[in-house]
Motif scaffolding. Structure first.
Motif, short mmCIF file in Angstrom:
data_model
loop_
_atom_site.label_atom_id
_atom_site.label_comp_id
_atom_site.label_asym_id
_atom_site.label_seq_id
_atom_site.Cartn_x
_atom_site.Cartn_y
_atom_site.Cartn_z
N ASN A 1 -1.77 8.99 6.55
CA ASN A 1 -3.08 8.59 6.05
C ASN A 1 -3.18 7.08 5.84
OD1 ASN A 1 -3.94 11.24 6.11
ND2 ASN A 1 -3.53 11.60 3.95
N ILE A 2 -2.10 6.47 5.38
CA ILE A 2 -2.10 5.01 5.19
C ILE A 2 -2.18 4.31 6.55
CG2 ILE A 2 -0.73 3.04 4.41
CD1 ILE A 2 0.38 4.85 2.23
N ASP B 1 -5.76 4.61 7.82
CA ASP B 1 -6.83 4.13 6.95
C ASP B 1 -7.40 2.81 7.49
OD1 ASP B 1 -8.12 2.61 4.78
OD2 ASP B 1 -7.43 4.25 3.50
N VAL C 1 0.96 4.19 -3.01
CA VAL C 1 0.68 5.61 -2.76
C VAL C 1 1.91 6.45 -3.04
CG1 VAL C 1 0.11 7.29 -0.96
CG2 VAL C 1 -1.18 5.17 -1.13
N ILE D 1 -7.13 -0.30 5.16
CA ILE D 1 -5.78 -0.87 5.13
C ILE D 1 -5.48 -1.58 6.45
CG2 ILE D 1 -3.32 -0.31 5.01
CD1 ILE D 1 -4.07 1.89 2.98
N LYS E 1 0.84 -1.20 0.00
CA LYS E 1 0.00 0.00 0.00
C LYS E 1 0.87 1.25 0.00
CE LYS E 1 -3.66 -2.50 0.21
NZ LYS E 1 -4.47 -2.74 -0.96
N LEU E 2 1.93 1.25 0.79
CA LEU E 2 2.83 2.40 0.87
C LEU E 2 3.55 2.62 -0.46
CD1 LEU E 2 3.97 4.63 2.64
CD2 LEU E 2 5.68 3.01 3.49
#
Length: 145
Positions: free
Chosen positions: A116-117, A120, A49, A123, A45-46
């Motif tokens: 934000n990740i 979230d 983004v 996530i 995910k990181l």
């Protein structure tokens, strides 16, 4: 206490021993294995983004792109193996730049992409699901023994 030919105290003691074995008595190596599954999800995910928001076309032959160098480390930030897993940039150059982009500095407004990740909920649920699946594999393996 005997109920229908079953000694409840023996049953409960066996159940308690099994629960302890698969929950409170995990070694740091086993804890790292579980956390690593979640760490890999967070890493994906990181990276995604980071590529969307901060991937430049600058060809840095020394450091490369930060999005290409996100690591999952089987230790805490101090390098100790205590069951923790750390996701981030081992390269100090990338770590400092990403911190500035996330937190902002004079002349650049923060976009909080890492924060934000981390916050979230979707996530978080995916990370927890990956950790749960890995834990379940360990339980299944322990049950076979």
């Amino acid at each position: 206490m005997v109920n229908n030919g079953i000694d409840m105290s023996d049953f409960l003691q066996k159940w308690l021993d099994q629960v302890k074995m698969v929950s409170t008595e995990l070694t740091p190596t086993e804890q790292e294995k579980i956390a690593l599954a979640g760490g890999k999800v967070f890493q994906e995910k990181l990276e995604k983004v980071n590529r969307e928001k901060h991937y430049s076309h600058h060809n840095d032959k020394v450091y490369g792109h930060a999005a290409d160098h996100i690591d999952v480390m089987n230790s805490d930030v101090d390098g100790e193996h205590n069951g923790s897993v750390t996701v981030g940039w081992q390269n100090r150059y990338h770590a400092m730049n990403m911190m500035r982009l996330n937190d902002g500095y004079k002349g650049y407004q923060a976009d909080h992409f890492v924060t934000n990740i981390v916050q979230d909920r979707e996530i978080q649920a995916q990370v927890l699901k990956a950790e749960s699946d890995e834990y379940q594999k360990m339980l299944d393996k322990a049950g076979d023994e």
